[in-house]
Write an enzyme that holds these catalytic residues in place. Structure first.
Site, PDB file in Angstrom:
ATOM      1  N   TYR A  61     -15.032 -22.501  18.245  1.00 49.76           N
ATOM      2  CA  TYR A  61     -14.688 -21.926  19.545  1.00 49.76           C
ATOM      3  C   TYR A  61     -13.339 -22.452  20.039  1.00 49.76           C
ATOM      4  O   TYR A  61     -12.476 -21.679  20.480  1.00 49.76           O
ATOM      5  CB  TYR A  61     -15.785 -22.260  20.556  1.00 49.76           C
ATOM      6  CG  TYR A  61     -15.472 -21.826  21.971  1.00 49.76           C
ATOM      7  CD1 TYR A  61     -15.566 -20.491  22.345  1.00 49.76           C
ATOM      8  CD2 TYR A  61     -15.069 -22.757  22.926  1.00 49.76           C
ATOM      9  CE1 TYR A  61     -15.267 -20.092  23.643  1.00 49.76           C
ATOM     10  CE2 TYR A  61     -14.775 -22.367  24.226  1.00 49.76           C
ATOM     11  CZ  TYR A  61     -14.874 -21.041  24.575  1.00 49.76           C
ATOM     12  OH  TYR A  61     -14.566 -20.647  25.855  1.00 49.76           O
ATOM     13  N   LYS A  65      -9.821 -20.286  20.839  1.00 49.09           N
ATOM     14  CA  LYS A  65      -9.173 -20.237  22.140  1.00 49.09           C
ATOM     15  C   LYS A  65      -7.762 -20.807  22.103  1.00 49.09           C
ATOM     16  O   LYS A  65      -6.887 -20.369  22.866  1.00 49.09           O
ATOM     17  CB  LYS A  65     -10.041 -20.967  23.176  1.00 49.09           C
ATOM     18  CG  LYS A  65     -11.311 -20.195  23.522  1.00 49.09           C
ATOM     19  CD  LYS A  65     -10.970 -18.801  24.035  1.00 49.09           C
ATOM     20  CE  LYS A  65     -12.173 -17.982  24.405  1.00 49.09           C
ATOM     21  NZ  LYS A  65     -11.801 -16.654  24.920  1.00 49.09           N
ATOM     22  N   THR A  98     -22.102 -20.148  31.833  1.00 48.45           N
ATOM     23  CA  THR A  98     -22.528 -18.830  31.349  1.00 48.45           C
ATOM     24  C   THR A  98     -23.586 -19.040  30.272  1.00 48.45           C
ATOM     25  O   THR A  98     -24.102 -20.132  30.095  1.00 48.45           O
ATOM     26  CB  THR A  98     -21.336 -18.052  30.766  1.00 48.45           C
ATOM     27  OG1 THR A  98     -20.866 -18.751  29.603  1.00 48.45           O
ATOM     28  CG2 THR A  98     -20.206 -17.946  31.774  1.00 48.45           C
TER      29      THR A  98
END
Length: 231
Positions: A61, A65, A98
Protein backbone atom coordinates in the site's frame (compact mmCIF):
# COMPACT_ATOMS: atom_id res chain seq x y z
CA UNK A 1 -0.51 -7.59 -11.24
CA UNK A 2 -0.56 -6.91 -7.50
CA UNK A 3 -4.02 -5.60 -6.65
CA UNK A 4 -3.09 -2.42 -4.78
CA UNK A 5 -0.53 -1.39 -7.39
CA UNK A 6 -3.01 -2.09 -10.19
CA UNK A 7 -5.85 -0.18 -8.51
CA UNK A 8 -3.94 2.77 -7.07
CA UNK A 9 -1.28 3.30 -9.72
CA UNK A 10 -1.54 1.51 -13.06
CA UNK A 11 -5.24 2.28 -13.54
CA UNK A 12 -4.78 5.98 -12.80
CA UNK A 13 -1.79 6.14 -15.08
CA UNK A 14 -3.59 4.47 -17.98
CA UNK A 15 -6.68 6.66 -17.56
CA UNK A 16 -4.61 9.85 -17.51
CA UNK A 17 -2.80 8.73 -20.65
CA UNK A 18 -6.10 8.07 -22.42
CA UNK A 19 -7.44 11.47 -21.42
CA UNK A 20 -4.24 13.31 -22.32
CA UNK A 21 -5.47 14.71 -25.67
CA UNK A 22 -8.68 16.10 -24.12
CA UNK A 23 -6.84 17.49 -21.10
CA UNK A 24 -4.28 19.29 -23.21
CA UNK A 25 -6.82 20.55 -25.75
CA UNK A 26 -9.24 21.88 -23.12
CA UNK A 27 -6.70 24.28 -21.65
CA UNK A 28 -6.38 24.86 -17.92
CA UNK A 29 -7.29 21.29 -16.97
CA UNK A 30 -6.14 19.94 -13.61
CA UNK A 31 -5.39 16.31 -12.77
CA UNK A 32 -5.63 15.15 -9.15
CA UNK A 33 -3.84 12.18 -7.58
CA UNK A 34 -4.73 10.76 -4.16
CA UNK A 35 -1.63 9.80 -2.24
CA UNK A 36 -1.37 8.98 1.47
CA UNK A 37 0.70 9.88 4.49
CA UNK A 38 1.97 6.31 4.10
CA UNK A 39 3.99 7.59 1.15
CA UNK A 40 6.48 8.92 3.70
CA UNK A 41 7.49 5.34 4.53
CA UNK A 42 6.95 3.87 1.08
CA UNK A 43 9.70 2.57 -1.17
CA UNK A 44 9.59 1.82 -4.88
CA UNK A 45 11.09 -1.63 -5.27
CA UNK A 46 11.88 -1.62 -8.97
CA UNK A 47 13.27 -5.13 -8.72
CA UNK A 48 9.90 -6.43 -7.53
CA UNK A 49 7.11 -3.88 -7.97
CA UNK A 50 4.53 -6.66 -7.91
CA UNK A 51 5.74 -8.07 -4.57
CA UNK A 52 6.09 -11.57 -5.95
CA UNK A 53 8.93 -12.51 -3.62
CA UNK A 54 7.32 -11.51 -0.35
CA UNK A 55 3.97 -9.82 0.03
CA UNK A 56 3.28 -7.46 2.91
CA UNK A 57 -0.05 -5.63 2.58
CA UNK A 58 0.97 -2.34 4.17
CA UNK A 59 4.29 -2.24 2.38
CA UNK A 60 2.48 -2.73 -0.93
CA UNK A 61 0.00 0.00 0.00
CA UNK A 62 2.74 2.47 0.97
CA UNK A 63 4.59 1.76 -2.28
CA UNK A 64 1.45 2.38 -4.34
CA UNK A 65 0.76 5.69 -2.65
CA UNK A 66 4.33 6.85 -3.04
CA UNK A 67 4.02 5.95 -6.72
CA UNK A 68 0.87 8.11 -7.00
CA UNK A 69 2.73 11.11 -5.62
CA UNK A 70 5.73 10.48 -7.87
CA UNK A 71 3.44 10.36 -10.91
CA UNK A 72 1.66 13.54 -9.86
CA UNK A 73 4.95 15.41 -9.65
CA UNK A 74 6.19 13.83 -12.89
CA UNK A 75 3.13 14.93 -14.87
CA UNK A 76 3.44 18.42 -13.37
CA UNK A 77 7.05 18.62 -14.50
CA UNK A 78 6.25 17.29 -17.97
CA UNK A 79 3.55 19.90 -18.40
CA UNK A 80 5.83 22.65 -17.11
CA UNK A 81 8.84 21.86 -19.25
CA UNK A 82 6.82 21.21 -22.41
CA UNK A 83 4.57 24.24 -22.12
CA UNK A 84 1.32 22.29 -21.84
CA UNK A 85 -1.62 24.16 -20.32
CA UNK A 86 -2.24 21.47 -17.70
CA UNK A 87 -1.78 21.23 -13.96
CA UNK A 88 -1.14 18.11 -11.89
CA UNK A 89 -1.76 18.17 -8.14
CA UNK A 90 -1.84 15.62 -5.33
CA UNK A 91 -3.27 15.25 -1.85
CA UNK A 92 -3.37 12.90 1.10
CA UNK A 93 -6.38 12.54 3.43
CA UNK A 94 -4.57 12.21 6.74
CA UNK A 95 -5.74 9.40 8.99
CA UNK A 96 -9.27 8.39 8.02
CA UNK A 97 -11.00 5.44 9.61
CA UNK A 98 -12.40 3.46 6.69
CA UNK A 99 -12.70 -0.21 5.88
CA UNK A 100 -9.14 -0.33 4.58
CA UNK A 101 -7.65 -1.77 7.75
CA UNK A 102 -10.54 -4.04 8.62
CA UNK A 103 -11.11 -5.54 5.17
CA UNK A 104 -8.15 -4.53 3.04
CA UNK A 105 -5.97 -7.55 3.75
CA UNK A 106 -8.71 -9.89 2.50
CA UNK A 107 -9.56 -8.12 -0.75
CA UNK A 108 -8.89 -10.31 -3.75
CA UNK A 109 -8.35 -13.44 -1.66
CA UNK A 110 -10.48 -16.57 -1.57
CA UNK A 111 -10.07 -16.81 2.20
CA UNK A 112 -10.17 -13.90 4.66
CA UNK A 113 -6.90 -12.85 6.20
CA UNK A 114 -6.25 -11.22 9.53
CA UNK A 115 -6.93 -7.50 9.36
CA UNK A 116 -4.16 -4.95 9.58
CA UNK A 117 -3.92 -3.36 13.03
CA UNK A 118 -5.58 0.03 13.39
CA UNK A 119 -3.94 2.79 15.39
CA UNK A 120 -7.08 3.62 17.32
CA UNK A 121 -5.40 6.06 19.67
CA UNK A 122 -4.16 8.32 16.91
CA UNK A 123 -6.21 11.38 15.92
CA UNK A 124 -8.50 10.53 13.03
CA UNK A 125 -11.22 12.17 11.00
CA UNK A 126 -14.31 11.22 9.06
CA UNK A 127 -14.27 10.30 5.39
CA UNK A 128 -15.81 13.62 4.31
CA UNK A 129 -12.97 15.55 5.95
CA UNK A 130 -10.46 13.16 4.45
CA UNK A 131 -11.74 14.05 0.99
CA UNK A 132 -11.22 17.78 1.56
CA UNK A 133 -7.49 17.98 0.67
CA UNK A 134 -8.06 16.54 -2.79
CA UNK A 135 -11.11 18.74 -3.39
CA UNK A 136 -9.11 21.81 -2.40
CA UNK A 137 -6.20 20.75 -4.59
CA UNK A 138 -8.53 20.35 -7.56
CA UNK A 139 -10.64 23.48 -7.12
CA UNK A 140 -8.69 26.13 -5.21
CA UNK A 141 -7.27 29.09 -7.09
CA UNK A 142 -4.33 28.95 -4.66
CA UNK A 143 -3.32 25.48 -5.86
CA UNK A 144 -0.49 25.52 -8.36
CA UNK A 145 0.96 22.95 -10.70
CA UNK A 146 2.78 20.33 -8.62
CA UNK A 147 1.03 21.29 -5.38
CA UNK A 148 0.52 18.74 -2.60
CA UNK A 149 -2.24 19.17 0.01
CA UNK A 150 -2.97 17.45 3.31
CA UNK A 151 -4.46 18.11 6.76
CA UNK A 152 -2.95 20.95 8.77
CA UNK A 153 -3.35 19.30 12.19
CA UNK A 154 -0.93 17.30 14.36
CA UNK A 155 1.25 14.96 12.34
CA UNK A 156 -0.73 15.78 9.21
CA UNK A 157 -3.38 13.34 10.41
CA UNK A 158 -6.37 15.63 10.89
CA UNK A 159 -7.44 19.20 10.26
CA UNK A 160 -8.33 21.55 7.43
CA UNK A 161 -6.58 21.16 4.09
CA UNK A 162 -3.35 23.06 3.56
CA UNK A 163 -0.35 22.88 1.21
CA UNK A 164 2.23 20.41 2.55
CA UNK A 165 5.71 19.41 1.51
CA UNK A 166 6.15 16.22 -0.45
CA UNK A 167 8.52 13.73 1.20
CA UNK A 168 12.02 13.77 -0.23
CA UNK A 169 11.73 10.16 -1.36
CA UNK A 170 9.07 11.34 -3.87
CA UNK A 171 11.22 14.10 -5.35
CA UNK A 172 14.44 12.28 -6.22
CA UNK A 173 15.84 13.13 -9.63
CA UNK A 174 14.85 10.70 -12.34
CA UNK A 175 12.44 8.75 -10.13
CA UNK A 176 9.36 9.67 -12.18
CA UNK A 177 11.01 8.69 -15.46
CA UNK A 178 12.04 5.36 -13.98
CA UNK A 179 8.55 4.66 -12.64
CA UNK A 180 6.89 5.50 -15.96
CA UNK A 181 9.29 3.20 -17.79
CA UNK A 182 8.55 0.42 -15.30
CA UNK A 183 4.80 0.93 -15.71
CA UNK A 184 5.09 0.73 -19.46
CA UNK A 185 7.00 -2.53 -19.26
CA UNK A 186 4.99 -4.19 -16.50
CA UNK A 187 1.45 -3.23 -17.48
CA UNK A 188 0.66 -3.78 -21.16
CA UNK A 189 -2.76 -2.11 -20.94
CA UNK A 190 -1.08 1.06 -19.72
CA UNK A 191 1.34 0.91 -22.63
CA UNK A 192 -1.54 0.34 -25.01
CA UNK A 193 -3.41 3.30 -23.56
CA UNK A 194 -0.33 5.43 -23.88
CA UNK A 195 0.82 4.50 -27.34
CA UNK A 196 -2.29 3.90 -29.47
CA UNK A 197 -2.20 6.00 -32.56
CA UNK A 198 -5.30 8.08 -31.89
CA UNK A 199 -3.71 9.48 -28.69
CA UNK A 200 -0.52 10.52 -30.40
CA UNK A 201 -1.23 14.25 -30.61
CA UNK A 202 -1.75 14.72 -26.89
CA UNK A 203 0.26 11.83 -25.47
CA UNK A 204 3.51 12.87 -27.12
CA UNK A 205 3.28 16.24 -25.38
CA UNK A 206 3.07 14.84 -21.87
CA UNK A 207 4.10 11.21 -22.04
CA UNK A 208 7.18 10.87 -24.24
CA UNK A 209 9.15 7.69 -23.81
CA UNK A 210 11.66 5.38 -25.37
CA UNK A 211 10.69 2.80 -27.94
CA UNK A 212 8.64 0.10 -26.21
CA UNK A 213 6.73 -2.90 -27.54
CA UNK A 214 4.29 -2.28 -30.38
CA UNK A 215 0.61 -2.88 -29.79
CA UNK A 216 -2.47 -3.13 -31.97
CA UNK A 217 -5.66 -1.54 -30.68
CA UNK A 218 -7.98 -4.36 -29.69
CA UNK A 219 -11.27 -4.40 -31.54
CA UNK A 220 -10.14 -1.76 -34.02
CA UNK A 221 -9.57 -2.00 -37.74
CA UNK A 222 -5.83 -2.75 -38.05
CA UNK A 223 -5.66 -0.73 -41.25
CA UNK A 224 -7.08 2.29 -39.48
CA UNK A 225 -5.38 1.92 -36.11
CA UNK A 226 -2.17 0.25 -37.16
CA UNK A 227 0.54 -0.40 -34.65
CA UNK A 228 1.46 2.21 -32.12
CA UNK A 229 5.00 3.01 -31.19
CA UNK A 230 6.34 6.30 -29.87
CA UNK A 231 9.99 7.32 -29.92
Amino acid sequence: MELQFATNVAGHYALTARLAPLLVASGGARVGWMSSSAARVGRLDFDDLQATRRYRPFRAYAQSKLADLVLALWVAEQARTRGADLESVAAHPGYVRTGLFSAGASIGRARPRRSLPEARRLPHQEVAWGAEPLLVALTSHQARNGAYFGPAGPGGLVGPATPVRAPRRATRDGLGDRLVEALNLEQPSAVEALHVSYLRAGAEVLFPGPRFHEFVVRGADPAAAGTAGVD
